[in-house]
Design a protein around this motif. Sequence first.
Motif, short mmCIF file in Angstrom:
data_model
loop_
_atom_site.label_atom_id
_atom_site.label_comp_id
_atom_site.label_asym_id
_atom_site.label_seq_id
_atom_site.Cartn_x
_atom_site.Cartn_y
_atom_site.Cartn_z
N HIS A 166 -5.07 -5.18 -11.29
CA HIS A 166 -4.23 -4.03 -11.15
C HIS A 166 -4.36 -3.11 -10.28
O HIS A 166 -3.41 -2.33 -9.83
CB HIS A 166 -4.69 -3.19 -12.69
CG HIS A 166 -4.14 -4.37 -13.79
ND1 HIS A 166 -2.92 -4.50 -14.16
CD2 HIS A 166 -5.02 -5.08 -14.67
CE1 HIS A 166 -2.95 -5.20 -15.30
NE2 HIS A 166 -4.08 -5.59 -15.55
N TRP A 167 -5.50 -2.83 -9.39
CA TRP A 167 -5.56 -2.04 -8.50
C TRP A 167 -4.86 -2.51 -7.34
O TRP A 167 -4.42 -1.82 -6.64
CB TRP A 167 -7.02 -1.85 -7.92
CG TRP A 167 -7.33 -0.87 -7.05
CD1 TRP A 167 -7.98 -1.38 -5.70
CD2 TRP A 167 -7.00 0.36 -6.99
NE1 TRP A 167 -7.96 -0.02 -4.85
CE2 TRP A 167 -7.56 0.84 -5.77
CE3 TRP A 167 -6.38 1.39 -7.72
CZ2 TRP A 167 -7.31 2.29 -5.15
CZ3 TRP A 167 -6.45 2.67 -7.34
CH2 TRP A 167 -6.94 3.11 -6.17
N LEU A 168 -4.91 -3.70 -6.92
CA LEU A 168 -3.99 -4.16 -6.01
C LEU A 168 -2.30 -3.68 -6.04
O LEU A 168 -1.63 -3.56 -5.19
CB LEU A 168 -4.01 -5.74 -5.91
CG LEU A 168 -3.18 -6.57 -4.81
CD1 LEU A 168 -3.43 -6.14 -3.53
CD2 LEU A 168 -3.50 -8.11 -5.05
N THR A 169 -2.03 -3.84 -7.41
CA THR A 169 -0.50 -3.64 -7.72
C THR A 169 -0.26 -2.05 -7.67
O THR A 169 1.00 -1.88 -7.37
CB THR A 169 0.05 -4.06 -8.89
OG1 THR A 169 -0.82 -3.58 -10.14
CG2 THR A 169 -0.22 -5.72 -9.04
N TYR A 170 -1.29 -1.57 -7.89
CA TYR A 170 -0.73 0.11 -7.75
C TYR A 170 -1.23 1.02 -6.57
O TYR A 170 -0.75 2.01 -6.39
CB TYR A 170 -1.44 0.65 -9.12
CG TYR A 170 -1.29 -0.03 -10.46
CD1 TYR A 170 0.02 -0.35 -10.58
CD2 TYR A 170 -2.14 0.00 -11.19
CE1 TYR A 170 0.53 -1.14 -11.69
CE2 TYR A 170 -1.71 -0.74 -12.49
CZ TYR A 170 -0.50 -1.41 -12.74
OH TYR A 170 -0.02 -1.76 -13.85
N LYS A 171 -2.38 0.40 -5.86
CA LYS A 171 -3.00 1.41 -4.93
C LYS A 171 -1.97 2.00 -3.84
O LYS A 171 -2.49 3.05 -3.32
CB LYS A 171 -4.16 0.62 -4.28
CG LYS A 171 -3.94 -0.57 -3.78
CD LYS A 171 -5.16 -1.25 -2.84
CE LYS A 171 -4.76 -2.34 -2.12
NZ LYS A 171 -5.93 -3.15 -1.42
N ASN A 172 -1.07 1.11 -3.29
CA ASN A 172 -0.43 1.58 -2.18
C ASN A 172 1.02 2.26 -2.60
O ASN A 172 1.63 2.49 -1.96
CB ASN A 172 0.07 0.40 -1.44
CG ASN A 172 -1.11 -0.08 -0.74
OD1 ASN A 172 -2.06 0.55 -0.29
ND2 ASN A 172 -1.29 -1.57 -0.85
N HIS A 173 1.21 2.73 -4.03
CA HIS A 173 2.18 3.26 -4.32
C HIS A 173 2.53 4.61 -3.64
O HIS A 173 1.25 5.36 -3.47
CB HIS A 173 2.24 3.66 -6.05
CG HIS A 173 3.53 4.24 -6.60
ND1 HIS A 173 3.89 5.45 -6.44
CD2 HIS A 173 4.39 3.43 -7.29
CE1 HIS A 173 4.85 5.40 -7.00
NE2 HIS A 173 5.35 4.23 -7.71
N TYR A 174 3.37 5.07 -3.37
CA TYR A 174 3.51 6.44 -2.34
C TYR A 174 3.37 7.66 -3.41
O TYR A 174 2.91 8.72 -2.87
CB TYR A 174 5.21 6.61 -2.20
CG TYR A 174 6.23 6.79 -3.33
CD1 TYR A 174 6.39 8.05 -3.72
CD2 TYR A 174 6.84 5.74 -3.96
CE1 TYR A 174 7.26 8.27 -4.94
CE2 TYR A 174 7.64 6.04 -4.83
CZ TYR A 174 7.75 7.19 -5.62
OH TYR A 174 8.81 7.47 -6.57
#
Length: 224
Positions: free
Chosen positions: A139-147
């Motif tokens: 889950h962290w991989l899918t969210y961490k780079n969100h603007y």
Amino acid sequence: MSYVEEQSVISPLINEESTIYAYILNDIANAVFVSGDRLVTTKLAEKYQTSINPVREALKQLQGEGFVTVSPNSGARVSIFEYNTLRDVFEILQLLEPYLMEWFVEEHLLEDRLELKALLTKMETATDLEYRNLDTQFHWLTYKNHYNQKAVDLWRRNRLILLAMQANVKLNTTRIKQSIEEHREIIHALEERDVTAVLGVMARHIGNSGKYWSRYLSVSNRIS
């Protein structure tokens, strides 16, 4: 490799892995310290091979985030998380995760999807603690780079609370299998870049997880 990296389900969510704050939070998430346990400053300083001041600062930060309570009579203790806390956490995640995931569906790279597949493969043979670590990484991989990093940080904090609440309880094999299948469906929908399908699976994934832990915690509260 740091103390947190060696044995943590929280390391993907902690930016400052060398801090005493991270060490204590790691031990709460891994059930070394559970709800109600006293956190004695001198013993923590000895455990983490540091002085008292960094421990005090870490406890103050953890108190501010809701992981630790401090009272004049009993000192610092791991917070006792109740059903209402769990309910609130899942409601926040139900609001945040579709928002964060929608961006990932449209913006992710092939390399991201391959990494998710590698994590899923590891999940299929993982122990309970390993599974939680891998699930957190997924889950962290899918969210961490969100603007919107403020939204990401809010998700991170609530995810950490969830990990702390679940620390001393094992997932049953039925829920693990169900969760793995939900992750598999997410990846399949990502391959199609189908936002509607991904969000539909996410809603079911969060809902099933909320039902599972709500049943456990409500029973625990009645027993206590």
